[in-house]
Structures are given as C-alpha cells and as structure tokens.
Design a protein around this motif. Structure first.
Motif, PDB file in Angstrom:
ATOM      1  N   PRO B 299     -74.705   8.388  43.570  1.00 15.59           N
ATOM      2  CA  PRO B 299     -75.342   9.299  42.603  1.00 15.59           C
ATOM      3  C   PRO B 299     -74.992   8.911  41.174  1.00 15.59           C
ATOM      4  CG  PRO B 299     -74.255  10.532  44.354  1.00 15.59           C
ATOM      5  CD  PRO B 299     -73.873   9.093  44.543  1.00 15.59           C
ATOM      6  N   GLY B 407     -64.982   4.076  48.141  1.00 16.35           N
ATOM      7  CA  GLY B 407     -63.732   3.780  47.453  1.00 16.35           C
ATOM      8  C   GLY B 407     -62.873   5.024  47.285  1.00 16.35           C
ATOM      9  N   SER B 408     -63.512   6.141  46.938  1.00  9.20           N
ATOM     10  CA  SER B 408     -62.755   7.384  46.755  1.00  9.20           C
ATOM     11  C   SER B 408     -62.191   7.863  48.089  1.00  9.20           C
ATOM     12  CB  SER B 408     -63.657   8.469  46.166  1.00  9.20           C
ATOM     13  OG  SER B 408     -64.138   8.069  44.910  1.00  9.20           O
ATOM     14  N   ALA B 411     -59.181   5.940  48.770  1.00  7.14           N
ATOM     15  CA  ALA B 411     -58.071   6.348  47.899  1.00  7.14           C
ATOM     16  C   ALA B 411     -57.459   7.667  48.393  1.00  7.14           C
ATOM     17  CB  ALA B 411     -58.565   6.498  46.464  1.00  7.14           C
ATOM     18  N   LEU B 412     -58.320   8.602  48.816  1.00  3.81           N
ATOM     19  CA  LEU B 412     -57.800   9.895  49.273  1.00  3.81           C
ATOM     20  C   LEU B 412     -57.094   9.759  50.625  1.00  3.81           C
ATOM     21  CD1 LEU B 412     -60.643  12.369  48.176  1.00  3.81           C
ATOM     22  CD2 LEU B 412     -58.484  11.813  47.029  1.00  3.81           C
ATOM     23  N   LEU B 415     -53.776   8.463  49.815  1.00  7.21           N
ATOM     24  CA  LEU B 415     -52.940   9.552  49.305  1.00  7.21           C
ATOM     25  C   LEU B 415     -52.371  10.360  50.475  1.00  7.21           C
ATOM     26  CD1 LEU B 415     -51.996  11.680  47.114  1.00  7.21           C
ATOM     27  CD2 LEU B 415     -54.236  12.743  47.410  1.00  7.21           C
ATOM     28  N   LEU B 436     -54.221  19.628  47.177  1.00  4.72           N
ATOM     29  CA  LEU B 436     -54.488  18.494  46.306  1.00  4.72           C
ATOM     30  C   LEU B 436     -55.783  17.772  46.695  1.00  4.72           C
ATOM     31  CD1 LEU B 436     -53.768  16.558  44.058  1.00  4.72           C
ATOM     32  CD2 LEU B 436     -52.118  15.449  45.579  1.00  4.72           C
ATOM     33  N   HIS B 439     -58.630  19.780  45.588  1.00  4.68           N
ATOM     34  CA  HIS B 439     -58.713  19.691  44.135  1.00  4.68           C
ATOM     35  C   HIS B 439     -59.438  18.409  43.722  1.00  4.68           C
ATOM     36  CE1 HIS B 439     -57.556  19.472  39.941  1.00  4.68           C
ATOM     37  NE2 HIS B 439     -56.950  20.646  40.013  1.00  4.68           N
ATOM     38  N   LEU B 440     -58.985  17.293  44.241  1.00  5.11           N
ATOM     39  CA  LEU B 440     -59.561  16.010  43.825  1.00  5.11           C
ATOM     40  C   LEU B 440     -61.014  15.884  44.272  1.00  5.11           C
ATOM     41  CD1 LEU B 440     -56.459  13.742  44.523  1.00  5.11           C
ATOM     42  CD2 LEU B 440     -57.330  14.452  42.285  1.00  5.11           C
ATOM     43  N   SER B 443     -62.699  17.855  41.455  1.00  2.00           N
ATOM     44  CA  SER B 443     -62.384  17.541  40.056  1.00  2.00           C
ATOM     45  C   SER B 443     -62.528  16.053  39.750  1.00  2.00           C
ATOM     46  CB  SER B 443     -60.953  17.971  39.721  1.00  2.00           C
ATOM     47  OG  SER B 443     -60.012  17.199  40.455  1.00  2.00           O
ATOM     48  N   GLY B 444     -62.466  15.203  40.756  1.00  2.00           N
ATOM     49  CA  GLY B 444     -62.448  13.761  40.544  1.00  2.00           C
ATOM     50  C   GLY B 444     -63.779  13.224  40.026  1.00  2.00           C
ATOM     51  N   PRO B 445     -63.807  11.939  39.687  1.00  2.00           N
ATOM     52  CA  PRO B 445     -65.024  11.351  39.104  1.00  2.00           C
ATOM     53  C   PRO B 445     -66.267  11.565  39.968  1.00  2.00           C
ATOM     54  CG  PRO B 445     -63.186   9.829  38.888  1.00  2.00           C
ATOM     55  CD  PRO B 445     -62.683  10.983  39.703  1.00  2.00           C
ATOM     56  N   ASP B 446     -66.153  11.450  41.305  1.00  2.00           N
ATOM     57  CA  ASP B 446     -67.340  11.597  42.154  1.00  2.00           C
ATOM     58  C   ASP B 446     -67.958  12.983  42.015  1.00  2.00           C
ATOM     59  OD1 ASP B 446     -66.753   9.095  42.986  1.00  2.00           O
ATOM     60  OD2 ASP B 446     -66.288   9.604  45.070  1.00  2.00           O
ATOM     61  N   GLN B 448     -68.366  14.737  39.549  1.00  2.00           N
ATOM     62  CA  GLN B 448     -69.125  14.957  38.308  1.00  2.00           C
ATOM     63  C   GLN B 448     -70.554  14.440  38.414  1.00  2.00           C
ATOM     64  OE1 GLN B 448     -67.164  16.805  36.797  1.00  2.00           O
ATOM     65  NE2 GLN B 448     -65.323  16.102  37.853  1.00  2.00           N
ATOM     66  N   LEU B 449     -70.872  13.816  39.552  1.00  2.00           N
ATOM     67  CA  LEU B 449     -72.154  13.105  39.674  1.00  2.00           C
ATOM     68  C   LEU B 449     -73.041  13.715  40.754  1.00  2.00           C
ATOM     69  CD1 LEU B 449     -70.476   9.590  39.626  1.00  2.00           C
ATOM     70  CD2 LEU B 449     -71.652  10.682  37.714  1.00  2.00           C
TER      71      LEU B 449
ATOM     72  N   THR C 207     -49.538  21.784  42.749  1.00  2.00           N
ATOM     73  CA  THR C 207     -48.688  20.650  43.120  1.00  2.00           C
ATOM     74  C   THR C 207     -47.479  20.634  42.194  1.00  2.00           C
ATOM     75  OG1 THR C 207     -49.713  19.087  41.580  1.00  2.00           O
ATOM     76  CG2 THR C 207     -50.723  19.282  43.758  1.00  2.00           C
ATOM     77  N   TRP C 219     -55.175  10.267  40.999  1.00  2.00           N
ATOM     78  CA  TRP C 219     -56.168  10.383  39.926  1.00  2.00           C
ATOM     79  C   TRP C 219     -56.392   9.017  39.271  1.00  2.00           C
ATOM     80  CZ3 TRP C 219     -59.377  14.282  38.478  1.00  2.00           C
ATOM     81  CH2 TRP C 219     -60.055  14.131  37.268  1.00  2.00           C
ATOM     82  N   ARG C 221     -55.996   6.101  40.571  1.00  2.00           N
ATOM     83  CA  ARG C 221     -56.743   5.232  41.496  1.00  2.00           C
ATOM     84  C   ARG C 221     -58.229   5.607  41.491  1.00  2.00           C
ATOM     85  NH1 ARG C 221     -54.004   1.941  44.662  1.00  2.00           N
ATOM     86  NH2 ARG C 221     -55.849   1.584  45.946  1.00  2.00           N
ATOM     87  N   LEU C 222     -58.516   6.900  41.571  1.00  2.00           N
ATOM     88  CA  LEU C 222     -59.919   7.342  41.593  1.00  2.00           C
ATOM     89  C   LEU C 222     -60.635   6.925  40.308  1.00  2.00           C
ATOM     90  CD1 LEU C 222     -59.481  10.959  43.057  1.00  2.00           C
ATOM     91  CD2 LEU C 222     -60.565   9.016  44.209  1.00  2.00           C
ATOM     92  N   LEU C 225     -61.704   3.040  40.152  1.00  2.00           N
ATOM     93  CA  LEU C 225     -62.620   2.434  41.117  1.00  2.00           C
ATOM     94  C   LEU C 225     -63.824   1.834  40.392  1.00  2.00           C
ATOM     95  CD1 LEU C 225     -62.607   5.223  43.850  1.00  2.00           C
ATOM     96  CD2 LEU C 225     -61.678   2.905  44.092  1.00  2.00           C
ATOM     97  N   ARG C 227     -67.488   1.153  39.352  1.00  2.00           N
ATOM     98  CA  ARG C 227     -68.680   1.997  39.429  1.00  2.00           C
ATOM     99  C   ARG C 227     -69.806   1.343  38.656  1.00  2.00           C
ATOM    100  NH1 ARG C 227     -64.453   5.687  39.504  1.00  2.00           N
ATOM    101  NH2 ARG C 227     -64.682   7.217  41.171  1.00  2.00           N
ATOM    102  N   ALA C 235     -67.857   8.605  34.218  1.00  2.00           N
ATOM    103  CA  ALA C 235     -67.018   9.541  34.975  1.00  2.00           C
ATOM    104  C   ALA C 235     -65.651   8.923  35.262  1.00  2.00           C
ATOM    105  CB  ALA C 235     -67.724   9.960  36.258  1.00  2.00           C
ATOM    106  N   GLY C 236     -65.630   7.658  35.706  1.00  2.00           N
ATOM    107  CA  GLY C 236     -64.362   7.008  36.005  1.00  2.00           C
ATOM    108  C   GLY C 236     -63.575   6.691  34.739  1.00  2.00           C
ATOM    109  N   ALA C 239     -62.196   9.780  33.156  1.00  2.00           N
ATOM    110  CA  ALA C 239     -61.101  10.329  33.970  1.00  2.00           C
ATOM    111  C   ALA C 239     -59.798   9.615  33.627  1.00  2.00           C
ATOM    112  CB  ALA C 239     -61.429  10.183  35.456  1.00  2.00           C
TER     113      ALA C 239
END
Lengths: 121, 450, 434
Positions: B299, B407-408, B411-412, B415, B436, B439-440, B443-446, B448-449, C207, C219, C221-222, C225, C227, C235-236, C239
């Motif tokens: 997206p 990729g996300s 990463a998760l 984690l 957490l 949350h991610l 809130s994470g970059p993905d 937002q899209l 946390t 965070w 790492r995300l 990535l 893009r 967005a990346g 962040a």
C-alpha cells in the motif's frame, strides 16, 4: 438544505435512553457561546435550573469576558479574559427560573450591544 | 444511474482488493468484511460501496455503540471539540463509509473554518447530502451557505464594495485551478454581490439576499458579457473548459496514488460531463479503475489523520469512549472543522513530519496503554508458552488484522523470538510482549499506509 | 500575460508531491539507533559555530504601506486609503522619509523599532518578483521553492541542506510547528518538525526496562526496512527521524518538579503567545550543540487583511514585535547572536488603494527584513513610489526575493547561490550581512 438541517437536529439530539440514565446526577447543562465584536451567540436558548457550564469561544479580534446577570439581582463573578481564538469553560449555578443576561464587562462592549438572553426554566 | 465501473479487467477479487477499496473509499475493512465481500465479488462489492446496504438511509445508518465521553453522550454543538468526535463517530459507525469519505473530501475542497459550530455542522450536512450528487447543486449550496459566506467575506460584499476573496478562491480552488485573469476575478466578485449578513441579538448570523446591494451592471467574465449574477457565475465556472479536468484530477488524487494518464483523464471527463456534472459516476469509475488496485502487497497512500483514527476504531470495533482523539488529531495535523486555510490540508507524504509521527505513536499509547485505554489488553493477553508466530497472530487478531509487509512481519517475529533474552518466559513479560506487538501493528510505518 | 497563466496545480498538489523524492538513500540504510545517534551527534558537533538562518513567515501578505508608511507621500497615501486612513504615523528612528506602524515599538528594548534604531534590522521594502502573481498559494510556493515555477520539489533551504547539510541529523533543519515548512522540504536530507522540545521522546506505552529497549530496537528495524514509493518511504524515513529527534533532545527535557529546565531563558518573552514560546524554545535549542542550521516558524495573526485591517494588523504586528525583540535579546543573552540571522518575509504586499471593507486586497511590492547583530542595517532597497503604480494599480517591485535569497546563501551561509537557485546568476546581489 431543509432536509439536511432536519436530519442534523435529529442526529444531534441525545437519545432519550441516555438522557434518562444521566438524570439522577443532574449534570451541568452545557451551553456553547461564541463571542465576537460585539455579540454573543448562544447555541442553546433555554436550560433547566441548576448548574450551567458556558463553553465560550472567542471568534473575534479583542479579548472578551462574561458575567451572568439574573432575577433578584443575581450577578455571577466575571469570568477570566478570553483571548481571540481561545475557549473558556465557565460554570455558574442558576437556581431561579427566569431570564438571565450574559454580558461582556469589557469597557464599551455592553454599550455596543454585547449581551444575550438565556432562559432558565 | 449507471454506476458500473468503466474498467473491469481485474480478473480475480480477493480480500486484498476489498481492503484496498474499503480503505480508499472509506475507513478500512474488518476481517469479516474482507472475507464476506471477497466472496461476493467485485461488482457486488462496488455496488455496495457506492449505493450502500439499501436500507433507505441515503446518508447512512449508525450501527453499534453510541459514543460517550465520561459516560455522557456527545454534545457536538455546545461542547468544544465534540463536533470533531461526532463526525469521527459517523466515520466509525456508518453503513455508508463512502458518504463520510466524500464529506471529508468536500470539507477539504471547500475548506471552511473559524465559524460558529452550528453553522459548521450545517455546512457539514450540506456536503454530506450533496457530496455524491450534482456538482453544480453542491457548489450552489456551498456558495449560499452561511459558513462559507462568512469565512470568505462573500456576505456583505456589495456593489459599492465588492470583495474579491470568494471570487478568487471559487475559481482557483473550487472549480478551475487556472485559466482565468485578474479581470475575471474582479468581474466575478461584482457578479456575486448582494448577500447580506443578518444578526439577531444572541442568535446566529444568517444570510439574506438584498437586491439593492447587488451590482446589476454589465460584467465581462471569460470573454462573455452580461448582467451576470450568482446563478450565472455558478453556470459559467462549471461550464468552463478547465472545470471538468480540474475536478476529475482532484477526485483521482484523493483516491488513487498512481498518476492519472491522459486517456483515463479524458474518459473521466467524458463521464462527468456526459452525466451533467454528476459526481457519483466519476467516483464509481475511479473506484473501479485498475490503478486503484495497483501493488496490493505494498500500500502506498499515507492515511490522513482522521482516516487513520477512524480506521483503527472501525476495524477493531472500538466505540468512542474518550475525548483524547480531539487533541491527538490536532497533533497529527488534521483537526476536523478547522482546516489550516481555504486551501485545506496538504495530503500524502506531507502528513508525516517527525512531530506528526510522534503523535501517531501517542495515539497507540492512548488506545492500548494509558488511563482508560479502550483497547488495553487484559492481564493474561499473552501466553508465556506461545511461539513467536502465535504471539504475532494473537496481536494481529486483536488489532483487526491490519496489513503487514513481509519485512515488518519478520522484524516483529524477531522481536517476539528474542524478547525473553534467553530467560524463562514469565506471564508479565508475555503480556508486555503482547502489548508491544499490538502497539507496533498500529503505530509502525506499515500502519500509516493504505 | 504569463503572470496570470495559472496551471492546474493547486498548492495542495504542489506540496503533496514535493516530499519523498529520492528518500531511498536513507530509508535503505539499516543503521542502529546508537549508530544513527552517534553519527547525528558527531555531525552536530562538527557544525560548531556555524551560522544559523531563521526564517519567519508572515502568512497572508503583509501590507508594506502600513508597516512603513512613506511620510513624504502621506498625502497620496491618504487619498488612496480613504477607508483606511494612516492616522498618526510615528517616524522610523533615524529615517526622515519613512514612518512605521505604531505597534513596532511594542516589546523589550523598543521592539522592532528599537532593533532598527540599534542597527540590527535591514528592511527590504518593495520585495516581490515581477510580474507578481496575486494568488496566496502560487506566491507562497514560489517563495518556498526559491524560484518562480509551479513545479513541485524541495524548498530552497531544503535544497541547501541536501547539498551542504548532514546525512543523519534531522535537527539541522527544524520547523517549530506540527508540520514541516515547505521551505525545508528536502530531496533526502533529514529534517524535523517540533512542537515542544519537552515532548519529543518516543514512548511505547506499557513497556519498561528491557521491554522498552526492545521496543526501541524493533522500531529502528521497522523504520529501516526498504520501501518503494513516496508514501511508504516517507513512513519509514520519518519513523526513523522521529526516534532520532527524541533521542537527541532527551538531555534537554525539563523537570518542573526538580526545577530543572536546560533550555530556560533569562529574557522575559511575552506571555500568552504560543509564537513567543516557540521562539524561546528555538533560541534555547540553537544555543545547544545540536547542529541546527536553518529553522522556520510561522508568525501568528491575520496578514490577509481584506477587512478590519487596522485592528488585525495592529494585533499581529504587536505580537510580532514583542516576540522578535525578545528572541533577539535572548540570542544575545545566550551569547549566540553573532551566528544567528533572522529573515522575516511574507508572500506578497497589498494594494495601495484600500477596499470598501476597511481593508486591502492582494497586491505587489511587500515587505521583508533581515534581523540580527550581523544584519545589514537601514533601508536596503528602494521604497516603491506611490506616484508610479503599475498597470494593475499595484506598487512596483524594487527588489526580487531571489536576489535576497542569493545574497543570504553567499553572505551568510557561505555557499554558492548558483547551486541552489536556478536564477542566481541573473538575480544580482545586495548586502544583507555586515
């Protein structure tokens, strides 16, 4: 337009069920008020006797304030100044039914017509 | 009305298609909606998005829990900030998300601010009721409506003192974008004179026509001469050759991130003009276009702040119970009913500054962790015995299965796998990991899209 | 005429497309939070005593003839401003030909007038470009880009950062607001928007301890990535930058309970002004080794004075004068004034003839100024002649804003203007720094 306004009114009215549930605590009635040179506009014309919270927003260019004057010589304290673009919540207790007047006490503002009527039933 | 998409080459119709369409045309899809409409197919889904469930409520029904703040119902007229919450709730609970999305489009297009709340809400209903209808009718309504009249000083612009403000924005921002001269601005402002504000003591201002204040003289607009008035101006600007391409581009950019190619532009212009400036057929054509479904696995539209918040609440089935969304939206850069100027907001990647991104993280804290967070995971939400995959899957399920890139995801999972640092998993740590991950995910970059 | 030949692009589209160009370089770098921070800190330290340019934007089009009324032409001005009489015009200190708006005396040390009298302000009357475009959005876009083009792209100071800035320090280009100024939009160089330095840290609610560390690592790492596409890259990229800003500003967080405020000012800024508060924060941050090179801020107030001009402008200029004079005094008190130059600007001027709503419509020939202990002082450009208006009855343009930009780039930032401004060669120069 007429349909839109009608729907707006319907959708904005709190549902009866919720209004009843809230009744025992008798929360303050909120009245939205806009202030500008030299006018108040009240978003609610009539309120039940009791606690009233005025939510004043200053759309004007100058500072304004508000004082509520009512039956039997009632006079609230004067609110803090409301700067342009600022919003102030101001609580008063209006116990007696009747006509109350909101006035701005800044010099010259009342004389220029800065007042509005709030009915308490 | 013909709402069948003019471009129907997408062969299959998957949950990813449904999610893309529901996010772009509304505020996201729940996992249930994604599965349901993937099964119902493309035509049925588009028809549902465009025409609604057919319950006879053209502007949508609100379903689900009625919003409250501190146990009290919203008071959008009187309580400061509740206007924004009231509209947000419509986005969250409506059966016609497209109607609210179009209302948002028009609120940005006809950006108005700094007027009395009842007038702003009245304008909002106007945008909602005419937003998928006839543009000429919508423009005419907006031009006569008090909020806009007062905001751009059209009210009290008289023959002796014509004000150019509305005339200029009418052409630059609302209908044409270009192709007019400074003379046109001055002449249109003359043609629009005659509207007058009336204020009653203690009440709201209203707008009245006062013929004596209208400039009845001859005007020359776009090379034509006549004793033009408000009606004529509405006709002249909407019949101007620049209007259809301009509006079609605005609508395209709202829904689609791919550039608008000349052939599609020409087809959309034909659809729009051919229907007599009806909006629904153009919107239908855009929503059915292949370009909307490009790169379903990646997206690329940045969610506007209200779309992000409404989408999170809608896709997780969360009713409004706190008023924090008001200041959060402000921090994220999009306060409904308060656009920064008549040009509206800057969309796309501009939504994301370092400050706005921090506010989006704060939104996740508000939803998941702080105070009366509506999505706070209960104790025991995480299980110390879970694998990394099980942890991530539980978090995805709790958050309405938002999109996550490969990729996300990796990463998760990394984690989750390394969260205990080799120590024996404990319940409190498992719960923290679950908080957490959730949350991610939001809130994470993905997140937002769309 | 080309001047009114507008394109299909609205400002929204222009700006929407201007960010996210070529962010790949940074988005694809997998830097750990520590490495990124170290790098940013090293680059900040290297900036040392480098000059700082602060851009203050007066949105709406500030009226030159009210700000600096030409006293030699007061009769003409009175005729043109029938609904808006100039009234009493105090003299601009040391200038016989110009008066000033009375609000310019507001503030410590005599406000803007005091700064002018002290030789710390150089006014640029008649600044604009020819032929002028009277659209807010077009004109603003031109000033933001540093070129008269409707093409989207990075801002003029953003382009300067792309060429001369750091690759990791987002604080080098700082907008003191929720949203980044288009002036600072870059093709790749990191930049930041900041509301409040006390509220910059990224927190992951629920946390703590090792969990919070893991959150920050995840965070990072995300964010890093790879893009593709402007939106995903932004967005990346953002962040990652958001995390850097929080970490870089952590040492300067105030603690009211302990009475600690590392950015506290010894100067009394006007109270109740958000603008003044942001300027105070900015002065505090500039004085720290954070590597701030260019900063932008929008002034409050309504300069688009189509009606009610007297009251609106008085209010706006008074807050401006009070805030800018406090900012200047603060920079001096902190000992950094010699490396900070402030540039105040607006997108155009206003029409000499007042309208019937006691206001003025969009015009040409506006006002800008440079301010600081090293600013060239006095009146730096010719004052447009009220007796020689252009064909649209607007003031003549006596200095092109690109001439001022080119001069600032060379004389203050010490770099070749031609690298940044396509029109630099033809723009000419004037002395803006002493």
């Amino acid at each position: 337009m007429i349909i839109g306004s009608l729907l707006a009114t319907m959708a904005l009215a709190p549902s009866p069920a919720l209004a009843e549930r809230a009744a025992p605590h008798q929360p303050a009635t909120t009245v939205g008020v806009s202030a500008r040179e030299y006018d108040f506009a009240l978003y609610r014309a009539t309120v039940p006797a009791g606690r009233v919270t005025l939510v004043l927003h200053n759309f004007g260019e100058d500072d304004h304030d508000v004082q509520v004057r009512g039956p039997g010589g009632y006079r609230s304290a004067t609110s803090a100044d409301i700067e342009p673009e600022a919003t102030l919540r101001y609580g008063v207790r209006l116990r007696r039914p009747g006509r109350y007047l909101l006035v701005c006490t800044k010099p010259g503002h009342l004389a220029a017509g800065m007042k509005a009527t709030l009915r308490v039933r | 009305m013909r709402t069948r998409p003019m471009n129907s080459t997408v062969a299959d119709w998957t949950e990813d298609h449904v999610r893309r369409l529901f996010w772009r045309a509304g505020f996201g899809a729940t996992p249930g909606e994604a599965a349901d409409f993937a099964a119902r197919g493309r035509e049925a889904t588009l028809a549902f998005v465009l025409d609604g469930p057919g319950t006879g409520a053209p502007m949508g029904d609100l379903v689900g829990t009625v919003p409250t703040v501190k146990g009290q119902p919203l008071d959008p007229i009187n309580e400061w900030g509740h206007d924004a919450l009231w509209w947000l709730d419509r986005m969250v609970r409506t059966t016609r998300p497209l109607v609210e999305k179009m209302t948002l489009f028009w609120h940005d297009h006809f950006a108005t601010a700094s007027q009395d709340t009842p007038l702003m809400i009245r304008q909002n209903w106007l945008l909602r009721s005419r937003g998928l209808g006839d543009f000429h009718h919508l423009l005419d309504g907006v031009t006569r409506d008090p909020a806009m009249q007062l905001f751009l000083s059209l009210a009290d612009s008289t023959k002796d003192a014509p004000n150019e403000n509305y005339a200029r924005e009418l052409m630059e921002l609302f209908t044409l974008g270009g192709g007019y001269t400074e003379t046109d601005v001055r002449e249109v402002s003359r043609a629009l004179t005659g509207w007058r504000t009336k204020r009653s003591r203690g009440g709201l201002p209203s707008i009245h026509w006062q013929a004596g204040l209208h400039d009845t003289g001859s005007k020359r607009i776009f090379g034509r001469t006549g004793r033009f008035g408000t009606q004529d101006v509405m006709r002249l600007v909407t019949q101007h050759p620049r209007h259809a391409p301009f509006l079609v581009q605005q609508l395209w950019d709202f829904f689609v991130t791919e550039p608008l190619d000349p052939a599609t532009r020409a087809a959309l212009v034909r659809t729009y003009r051919g229907s007599g400036l009806q909006l629904k057929p153009v919107v239908a054509a855009i929503l059915g276009h292949d370009a909307l479904y490009a790169r379903l696995d990646a997206p690329d539209q940045v969610k506007a702040p209200v779309v992000h918040v409404a989408g999170l609440l809608r896709t997780t089935g969360t009713p409004i119970t706190i008023d924090s969304y008001t200041w959060l939206l402000n921090q994220m850069g999009q306060m409904p009913f308060a656009p920064p100027s008549v040009a509206g907001w800057d969309w796309g990647p501009s939504w994301l500054s370092t400050n706005a991104m921090r506010a989006r993280v704060t939104l996740a804290n508000t939803l998941l962790a702080w105070g009366s967070a509506p999505l706070k995971p209960p104790a025991g939400a995480g299980n110390p015995a879970w694998s990394a995959e099980q942890h991530l899957d539980a978090a995805l399920a709790a958050m309405g299965r938002p999109w996550l890139s490969g990729g996300s995801r990796a990463a998760l999972l990394g984690l989750a796998a390394g969260f205990y640092d080799g120590a024996k998993p404990r319940q409190d740590r498992a719960d923290m990991l679950q908080r957490l991950l959730r949350h991610l995910l939001i809130s994470g970059p993905d997140a937002q899209l769309c | 005429m080309a001047c009114y030949d507008r394109s299909d692009l609205t400002r929204r589209q222009l700006v929407g497309r201007s960010i996210g160009f070529g962010l790949t370089v940074y988005a694809s770098k997998l830097l750990t939070a520590d490495a990124l921070l170290e790098s940013a800190q090293a680059q900040a330290a290297a900036a040392g005593d480098a000059p700082v340019l602060v851009s203050v934007f007066l949105p709406g089009g500030c009226d030159l003839l009210s700000a600096l009324p030409p006293v030699e032409q007061l009769g003409l001005l009175n005729d043109l401003r029938a609904t808006l009489p100039p009234g009493d015009v105090p003299g601009l200190p040391g200038e016989t030909r110009l008066g000033m708006h009375p609000a310019f005396t507001d503030g410590i040390n005599g406000g803007v007038a005091g700064l002018f009298a002290a030789g710390k302000i150089g006014f640029l009357p008649g600044i604009d470009y020819a032929p002028p475009d009277l659209s807010h959005f077009h004109s603003r876009h031109f000033w933001e880009r540093g070129m008269v083009t409707e093409e989207a792209g990075a801002g003029w100071l953003g382009r300067w950062l792309d060429r001369h800035g750091s690759g990791e320090n987002p604080l080098q280009g700082l907008t003191m607001s929720s949203n980044l100024s288009p002036v600072l939009a870059t093709a790749g160089a990191p930049v930041a928007a900041l509301n409040d330095p006390d509220d910059a840290a990224l927190q992951f609610g629920g946390t703590w301890g090792m969990g919070a560390d893991k959150a920050a690592e995840a965070w990072t790492r995300l964010a890093a990535l790879p893009r593709h596409g402007a939106g995903p890259q932004a967005a990346g990229h953002i962040a990652g930058l958001t995390q850097s800003v929080g970490t870089l500003l952590a040492p300067y967080k105030s603690d009211p309970k302990k009475g600690i405020d590392p950015l506290a000012s010894s100067v009394a800024y006007p109270t109740g002004s958000d603008f003044a508060k942001r300027l105070s924060s900015l002065a505090g941050l500039i004085a720290q080794p954070l590597g701030i090179r260019v900063a932008t801020i929008n002034a409050p107030g309504d300069y688009d004075t189509h009606d009610n001009q007297t009251a609106d402008l008085t209010k706006a200029l008074a807050e401006l004068s009070r805030s800018l004079s406090a900012f200047q005094a603060d920079l001096e008190a902190r000992g950094v004034a010699d490396r900070v130059l402030t540039f105040v600007w607006s997108e155009f001027g206003r029409r000499p003839q007042s309208n019937r709503s006691a206001g003025t419509d969009h015009g040409a020939g506006g006002i800008a100024w440079v301010q600081g202990t090293r600013a060239a002082s006095g009146i730096l450009s010719d004052f447009p002649d009220l007796g020689a208006l252009d064909r649209e009855d607007n003031l003549a343009v006596t200095v092109d804003f690109r001439r001022v930009y080119a001069s600032l780039l060379e004389q203050w930032l010490g770099t070749d203007a031609a690298e940044i401004l396509p029109d630099a060669a033809a723009a000419g120069r004037l002395q803006v720094v002493r």
